[in-house]
Design an enzyme around this catalytic site. Structure first.
Site: not given
Ligand code: DX5
Ligand code: ZN
Length: 214
Positions: A135, A173-175, A31, A140-141, A35, A195, A33, A66, A143, A6, A64
């Site tokens: 997800m 996707d995420g963490g 990817h 939204g973020w 927003m 990301g 993101d 959002m 990290g 990401s 993606h």
């Molecule tokens: C969150 C995003 C994810 C996020 C992944 O809303 O959809 O794609 O940026 O980032 P990490 O891998 O740092 O969680």
């Molecule tokens: Zn994403």
């Protein structure tokens, strides 16, 4: 297992260089993101950045979205160069039409499923798209901490897909970091998004290679 870093966690003062680094390290796609500060509190970037990334790589780009009014903007992201666009079903009033519109734009349609969104209500929609993003953080973020139990949700989506859409590609996707790749694969994910584990690393190329080897 494919890896699509990401760009949200990339250094935007060196975006083309960051893209080249992960591409040369073996990333399978990027990817993006998007927003809007409404559907999620954060505001990131729009079609202009997608078009800029498109100019510096041939990797597949998945957007993606959002954003609260995705149907009105899918054309702009398709024309900017996105190869795949995932929408959040809660933000799309006429899902069947939006999926058809994505296909008409020659873009792979995807669904992004928030933590705790009931999967049973998405069974038919999952049969109509090419990929599903499970997800594993609240959108939204970058990290954020991985939400435990997310691999079970990947498993449940894979079970639904086996019945209704065997070719469904499942993305988590995420963490995600290298230590979670094996569990994601075992749960039935095809692709991981990472990301901060990539662009937050001292050596993003090594982080990509480590995740690909996991
Ligand atoms: C969150 C995003 C994810 C996020 C992944 O809303 O959809 O794609 O940026 O980032 P990490 O891998 O740092 O969680
Ligand atoms: Zn994403």
């Amino acid at each position: 297992m494919r890896l699509t870093p990401s760009l949200l966690s990339a250094d935007f003062t060196r975006l083309a260089e960051e893209v080249r680094t992960v591409e040369e390290a073996g990333a399978h796609g990027l990817h993006l993101d998007v927003m809007d500060g409404h559907y999620v509190p954060n505001l990131t970037f729009g079609p202009i950045v997608v078009a800029a990334v498109r100019r510096c790589t041939d990797l597949p780009l998945d957007a993606h979205l959002m954003i609260g009014n995705a149907p009105e903007h899918i054309r702009a992201y398709a024309e900017a160069g996105a190869d795949a666009i995932a929408v959040h079903p809660e933000a799309v009033p006429h899902l069947h039409k939006t999926i058809a519109d994505l296909r008409a734009l020659a873009v792979r349609p995807g669904l992004a499923i928030n933590p705790l969104s009931p999967l049973a209500s998405l069974e038919e929609a999952l049969a109509a798209v090419d990929y599903a993003i499970v997800m594993s953080v609240n959108p939204g973020w970058g990290g954020q901490r991985f939400i435990e139990g997310s691999m079970d949700r990947v498993r449940q989506v894979r079970k639904i897909a086996e019945r209704t859409n065997p070719s469904l590609e499942i993305v988590i996707d995420g963490g995600i970091n290298a230590s979670r790749i094996a569990a994601a694969r075992d749960a039935g994910a095809d692709v991981v998004v990472a990301g901060s584990a990539v662009f937050g690393a001292a050596d993003p190329a090594a982080a990509v290679r480590e995740m690909l080897a996991a």
